[in-house]
Design an enzyme around this catalytic site. Sequence first.
Site, PDB file in Angstrom:
ATOM      1  N   CYS A   1       0.241  -7.587   4.867  1.00 24.14           N
ATOM      2  CA  CYS A   1       0.756  -6.228   4.681  1.00 24.14           C
ATOM      3  C   CYS A   1       1.979  -5.977   5.569  1.00 24.14           C
ATOM      4  O   CYS A   1       3.002  -6.602   5.399  1.00 24.14           O
ATOM      5  CB  CYS A   1      -0.360  -5.218   4.921  1.00 24.14           C
ATOM      6  SG  CYS A   1       0.033  -3.529   4.408  1.00 24.14           S
ATOM      7  N   ALA A   2       1.881  -5.060   6.501  1.00 24.75           N
ATOM      8  CA  ALA A   2       2.994  -4.767   7.406  1.00 24.75           C
ATOM      9  C   ALA A   2       3.090  -5.790   8.537  1.00 24.75           C
ATOM     10  O   ALA A   2       4.152  -5.971   9.142  1.00 24.75           O
ATOM     11  CB  ALA A   2       2.835  -3.366   7.998  1.00 24.75           C
TER      12      ALA A   2
END
Length: 184
Positions: free
Chosen positions: A103-104
């Site tokens: 994800c991030a």
Amino acid sequence: MGKVYVFLADGFEDIEGLTAVDLLRRASLETETISIKETIQVETSHGVRLLADRLFGETDFSDAAMLVLPGGMPGTKYLGAYEPLTALLTDFYNQGGKIAAICAAPSVFASLGFLKGRRATSYPSFLETLKAAGAAVCEDPVVVDGNVTTSRGMGTAIDFGLSLIRQLSGEEKAEEIARSIVYH
């Protein structure tokens, strides 16, 4: 085989962190959750309170097989700002150790220079950050380039976990776990 360490900070994405832990443990890979806080209690990005297995400062990582970062906000920011973790990641990466982020969290790898010249992916809004760090970005669910694994987000969490199993225990074990959870 060493341990897999999954690092947790307040605001980590529930599914990304816990799916990896669940699948790795189903594959009989010794996996520990590590709080970067001063307490083992961590709160996910959706307000779920849980207890990590250990505190960062109380853990000897010399037996690590892989280091894993879940995404989520603000968890990713906290992971990237925690200097003991970034120092550990840098040393482990430089020694050829396997690192993974979803994800991030691949943005933490980007900021540390790990993605330059590598294929990588992340949550869509972080792809430009990876590109600016010299990564060849793509939108594959999971990308393994050498000792670095990156993945897109909550919707790719099972693929991410199975990829980690595949890397540590082989294709047969990954397929066994996929069948056991009725995945594809």
